[in-house]
Design a protein around this motif. Structure first.
Motif, PDB file in Angstrom:
ATOM      1  N   SER A  36       0.856  -1.155  -0.135  1.00 48.26           N
ATOM      2  CA  SER A  36      -0.046  -0.006  -0.022  1.00 48.26           C
ATOM      3  C   SER A  36       0.808   1.215   0.046  1.00 48.26           C
ATOM      4  N   GLU A  37       1.883   1.254   0.751  1.00 47.85           N
ATOM      5  CA  GLU A  37       2.866   2.357   0.805  1.00 47.85           C
ATOM      6  C   GLU A  37       3.507   2.511  -0.420  1.00 47.85           C
ATOM      7  N   LEU A  38       4.080   1.533  -1.274  1.00 46.54           N
ATOM      8  CA  LEU A  38       4.619   1.401  -2.296  1.00 46.54           C
ATOM      9  C   LEU A  38       3.894   2.163  -3.501  1.00 46.54           C
ATOM     10  N   GLU A  39       2.396   1.663  -3.448  1.00 51.11           N
ATOM     11  CA  GLU A  39       1.488   2.162  -4.399  1.00 51.11           C
ATOM     12  C   GLU A  39       1.346   3.415  -4.358  1.00 51.11           C
ATOM     13  N   LEU A  40       1.524   4.161  -3.301  1.00 52.76           N
ATOM     14  CA  LEU A  40       1.445   5.464  -3.420  1.00 52.76           C
ATOM     15  C   LEU A  40       2.263   6.295  -4.341  1.00 52.76           C
ATOM     16  N   ASN A  41       3.244   5.791  -4.673  1.00 50.68           N
ATOM     17  CA  ASN A  41       4.492   6.502  -5.438  1.00 50.68           C
ATOM     18  C   ASN A  41       4.664   5.647  -6.815  1.00 50.68           C
ATOM     19  N   TYR A  42       4.136   4.384  -6.778  1.00 57.77           N
ATOM     20  CA  TYR A  42       4.453   3.832  -8.028  1.00 57.77           C
ATOM     21  C   TYR A  42       3.222   3.049  -8.440  1.00 57.77           C
ATOM     22  N   SER A  43       3.329   2.556  -9.892  1.00 57.72           N
ATOM     23  CA  SER A  43       2.023   1.898 -10.399  1.00 57.72           C
ATOM     24  C   SER A  43       2.089   0.422  -9.522  1.00 57.72           C
TER      25      SER A  43
END
Length: 291
Positions: free
Chosen positions: A169-176
Motif C-alpha cells: 500500500s505504501e509503495l502504491e502511493l508513489n509507483y504503479s
C-alpha cells in the motif's frame, strides 16, 4: 506529575516533528523507517535469545531455536506497524486488514484454495510416479495438525499484514500497481534469507512469484487481506504438516528441480505450477467480482 511534565516537554516536540515528517514523506521513506525500526527493536531481543538458545553464528538454526526467534520478530511487527499508523494518521483498514466478520469468510476460502491447489499438484506427482505417499506416517498427524495450524495462521497473518498490506500500500502511493507488486514481492522473497541461505536461494524465484500471487489475492478480495492470509496460511500449514510427518517420499524419476530442490516445492517446477494454477483461479475470481 513533575517528571511527567518534564518528559512531555522533552519528547512531545520531537514526536510532533516526526509525525509531520512521516505524514508528508514518500511511501518509500515510510517503508524504510518501518523496517529500520522493526530490525532495531528486534536485534537486542534476538541477541539475548541467541545466547539463551546457545546458537552459534555460522551454524544452521535448529527448529527449536528458529521458532522463538521468529515468534519474537513477528510479535513486534503489529506494534511497530501500529506506531507507524499512529504517526502517519492512517488505519489498519487502509492496509486491507478489516476487523469485521467478512475477513473470516475470505480467510476460510483462501485456506481451502491453498489446500486444494497443493492437492492437485501432489496428486499429479503421485500419478506420474514422481513421489509416493508414506501411509505409515499418518499416525503422526493428529498431534501436529493444530499446533502447526496456529503457527501457520500467525505467520501468514503477520506476513500478509506487513508485505501485502503495509508495504504494498505504501509503495502504491508513489509507483504503479505492477511496480509496487514487483518490489514488495522482491523484498518479501529476499527477507527469507534471514533464516536460511542455502535452502532459501533456490526458492527465491518461487517466493517472488508467491508474493505476486498473494497481491493478486488481495485484489480479488476487493483490497482486503483475508483471501491472501488464508492462501498463505493454507500453503504453510499443508507443507509443514507434510514435512514434519515425512508423508512424502520423492523418487528419482525426474530432477529435483522439477519436484523441488532440497524437498522444497517452491524450489521446483511443481511449486511454480501450483502458484500459477492458483493465479488463474484468482484472476477468474477477480473478473467475476468486477461484474
Amino acid at each position: 506529575m513533575f517528571f511527567n511534565c518534564i518528559l512531555i516537554a522533552l519528547f512531545e516536540p520531537s514526536v510532533q516533528n516526526l509525525q509531520s515528517f512521516l505524514e508528508n514523506a514518500p511511501g518509500l521513506v515510510v517503508v524504510m523507517a518501518f523496517f529500520i525500526a522493526w530490525a532495531g527493536f528486534w536485534f537486542p531481543i534476538a541477541a539475548l535469545l541467541a545466547i539463551v538458545l546457545k546458537w552459534q553464528p555460522g551454524k544452521p538454526l535448529q527448529p527449536n531455536q528458529k521458532l522463538p526467534l521468529l515468534v519474537s520478530l513477528y510479535l513486534l511487527a503489529p506494534l511497530i506497524l501500529w506506531a507507524a499508523i499512529w504517526l502517519t494518521k492512517t488505519s489498519f483498514s487502509n492496509y486491507g486488514f478489516l476487523t469485521n466478520i467478512s475477513i473470516l469468510g475470505s480467510l476460510a476460502v483462501g485456506f481451502g484454495l491453498g489446500i486444494l491447489s497443493l492437492v492437485v499438484v501432489f496428486v499429479l506427482q503421485f500419478w506420474l510416479g514422481w513421489c509416493r505417499f508414506e501411509e505409515s506416517n499418518i499416525k503422526q498427524l493428529p498431534s501436529i495438525l493444530l499446533p502447526i495450524l496456529l503457527i501457520a495462521l500467525f505467520v501468514g497473518g503477520i506476513e500478509e499484514l506487513v508485505f501485502r498490506g503495509f508495504l504494498f500500500s505504501e509503495l502504491e502511493l508513489n509507483y504503479s500497481v505492477w511496480v509496487a507488486a514487483i518490489i514488495s514481492s522482491l523484498i518479501f522473497a529476499a527477507l527469507h534469507l534471514v533464516w536460511e541461505q542455502r535452502e532459501t536461494i533456490p526458492q527465491l524465484p518461487g517466493l517472488w512469484l508467491m508474493g505476486m500471487v498473494l497481491v493478486l489475492a488481495r485484489f480479488s478480495d476487493r483490497g482486503n487481506l483475508g483471501l491472501a492470509w488464508g492462501l498463505h496460511a493454507g500453503w504453510v500449514w499443508a507443507i509443514a504438516c507434510l514435512d514434519t510427518a515425512q508423508l512424502i517420499n520423492y523418487s528419482d524419476k525426474v530432477s529435483e528441480w522439477v519436484t523441488g530442490k532440497n524437498k522444497k516445492p517452491l524450489a521446483g517446477l511443481a511449486g511454480i505450477a501450483c502458484l500459477l494454477l492458483t493465479a488463474v483461479i484468482l484472476w477468474l475470481f477477480y473478473h467475476l467480482n468486477l461484474k
